[in-house]
Design a protein around this motif. Sequence first.
Motif, PDB file in Angstrom:
ATOM      1  N   ILE A  30     -24.928   8.665 164.281  1.00 19.85           N
ATOM      2  CA  ILE A  30     -24.540   9.210 162.951  1.00 19.85           C
ATOM      3  C   ILE A  30     -25.775   9.926 162.427  1.00 19.85           C
ATOM      4  N   LEU A  31     -26.909   9.249 162.507  1.00 19.33           N
ATOM      5  CA  LEU A  31     -28.144   9.836 161.933  1.00 19.33           C
ATOM      6  C   LEU A  31     -28.137  11.307 162.781  1.00 19.33           C
ATOM      7  N   LYS A  32     -28.149  11.380 164.084  1.00 22.14           N
ATOM      8  CA  LYS A  32     -28.552  12.504 164.791  1.00 22.14           C
ATOM      9  C   LYS A  32     -27.358  13.548 164.443  1.00 22.14           C
ATOM     10  N   ALA A  33     -26.090  13.208 164.255  1.00 19.22           N
ATOM     11  CA  ALA A  33     -24.937  14.004 164.100  1.00 19.22           C
ATOM     12  C   ALA A  33     -25.381  14.615 162.492  1.00 19.22           C
ATOM     13  N   ASN A  34     -25.718  13.807 161.696  1.00 21.43           N
ATOM     14  CA  ASN A  34     -25.909  14.182 160.313  1.00 21.43           C
ATOM     15  C   ASN A  34     -27.112  15.138 160.262  1.00 21.43           C
ATOM     16  N   SER A  35     -28.128  14.864 160.995  1.00 22.20           N
ATOM     17  CA  SER A  35     -29.245  15.807 161.011  1.00 22.20           C
ATOM     18  C   SER A  35     -28.968  17.056 161.559  1.00 22.20           C
ATOM     19  N   TYR A  36     -27.917  17.221 162.549  1.00 14.51           N
ATOM     20  CA  TYR A  36     -27.916  18.667 163.207  1.00 14.51           C
ATOM     21  C   TYR A  36     -26.679  19.185 162.003  1.00 14.51           C
ATOM     22  N   LEU A  37     -26.096  18.621 161.137  1.00 14.01           N
ATOM     23  CA  LEU A  37     -25.043  19.179 160.304  1.00 14.01           C
ATOM     24  C   LEU A  37     -26.020  19.863 159.290  1.00 14.01           C
ATOM     25  N   MET A  38     -27.162  18.967 158.654  1.00 11.67           N
ATOM     26  CA  MET A  38     -27.810  19.436 157.776  1.00 11.67           C
ATOM     27  C   MET A  38     -28.830  20.585 158.222  1.00 11.67           C
ATOM     28  N   ALA A  39     -29.074  20.658 159.282  1.00 16.16           N
ATOM     29  CA  ALA A  39     -30.184  21.637 160.022  1.00 16.16           C
ATOM     30  C   ALA A  39     -29.240  22.816 160.130  1.00 16.16           C
ATOM     31  N   SER A  40     -28.009  22.936 160.189  1.00 16.32           N
ATOM     32  CA  SER A  40     -27.142  24.250 160.298  1.00 16.32           C
ATOM     33  C   SER A  40     -26.620  24.459 159.135  1.00 16.32           C
ATOM     34  N   SER A  41     -26.684  23.873 158.053  1.00 11.27           N
ATOM     35  CA  SER A  41     -26.040  24.229 156.706  1.00 11.27           C
ATOM     36  C   SER A  41     -26.328  25.575 156.216  1.00 11.27           C
ATOM     37  N   TYR A  42     -27.380  25.969 156.308  1.00 10.00           N
ATOM     38  CA  TYR A  42     -27.662  27.391 155.748  1.00 10.00           C
ATOM     39  C   TYR A  42     -26.960  28.237 156.791  1.00 10.00           C
ATOM     40  N   ASP A  43     -26.920  28.015 158.143  1.00  6.48           N
ATOM     41  CA  ASP A  43     -26.183  28.929 158.906  1.00  6.48           C
ATOM     42  C   ASP A  43     -24.922  28.876 158.734  1.00  6.48           C
ATOM     43  N   LEU A  44     -24.189  27.791 158.443  1.00 12.18           N
ATOM     44  CA  LEU A  44     -22.657  27.717 158.296  1.00 12.18           C
ATOM     45  C   LEU A  44     -22.550  28.632 156.925  1.00 12.18           C
ATOM     46  N   LEU A  45     -23.146  28.113 156.004  1.00  9.47           N
ATOM     47  CA  LEU A  45     -22.732  28.651 154.693  1.00  9.47           C
ATOM     48  C   LEU A  45     -22.860  30.323 154.749  1.00  9.47           C
ATOM     49  N   GLU A  46     -24.047  30.827 155.649  1.00  8.63           N
ATOM     50  CA  GLU A  46     -24.418  32.294 155.940  1.00  8.63           C
ATOM     51  C   GLU A  46     -23.065  32.830 156.325  1.00  8.63           C
ATOM     52  N   ALA A  47     -22.664  31.961 157.442  1.00  9.04           N
ATOM     53  CA  ALA A  47     -21.432  32.744 158.298  1.00  9.04           C
ATOM     54  C   ALA A  47     -20.275  32.798 157.558  1.00  9.04           C
ATOM     55  N   LEU A  48     -19.778  31.775 156.724  1.00 10.68           N
ATOM     56  CA  LEU A  48     -18.586  31.544 155.750  1.00 10.68           C
ATOM     57  C   LEU A  48     -18.903  32.667 154.749  1.00 10.68           C
ATOM     58  N   GLN A  49     -20.021  32.801 154.053  1.00  7.53           N
ATOM     59  CA  GLN A  49     -20.208  33.971 153.158  1.00  7.53           C
ATOM     60  C   GLN A  49     -19.777  35.402 153.695  1.00  7.53           C
ATOM     61  N   ASN A  50     -20.338  35.593 154.927  1.00 10.47           N
ATOM     62  CA  ASN A  50     -20.304  36.837 155.656  1.00 10.47           C
ATOM     63  C   ASN A  50     -18.694  37.120 155.853  1.00 10.47           C
ATOM     64  N   LEU A  52     -16.004  35.694 154.389  1.00 11.02           N
ATOM     65  CA  LEU A  52     -15.650  36.096 152.956  1.00 11.02           C
ATOM     66  C   LEU A  52     -15.586  37.326 152.348  1.00 11.02           C
ATOM     67  N   LEU A  53     -17.082  38.112 152.808  1.00  9.75           N
ATOM     68  CA  LEU A  53     -17.204  39.266 152.371  1.00  9.75           C
ATOM     69  C   LEU A  53     -16.318  40.302 152.818  1.00  9.75           C
TER      70      LEU A  53
END
Length: 86
Positions: A30-50, A52-53
């Motif tokens: 669980i900790l490892k999965a959460n760390s990958y999710l947190m590490a990728s959060s900026y990339d996920l946000l940026e991709a979604l913003q792109n 949506l634009l």
Amino acid sequence: RGATMMDDNGKSIVCWYGVATSTFEEDEIILKANSYLMASSYDLLEALQNLLLLHSNEMEGITPTPEQWYEAVKKGEKAIEKALKY
């Protein structure tokens, strides 16, 4: 009980302490999965913003090129792959 997750460079990125409700192996997964999710959060946000634009532009009559859609989707797929790396 606690656990620490390190990034690829050996830097501590997640530290968790709490009540033992599962096995150490389950906590580590669980900790490892959460760390990958947190590490990728900026990339996920940026991709979604792109995406949506591009969609917003399309709604305003500015048609994105197929290449723009392709690149936006590929960026999103890479971000999701990074988040699910565990």
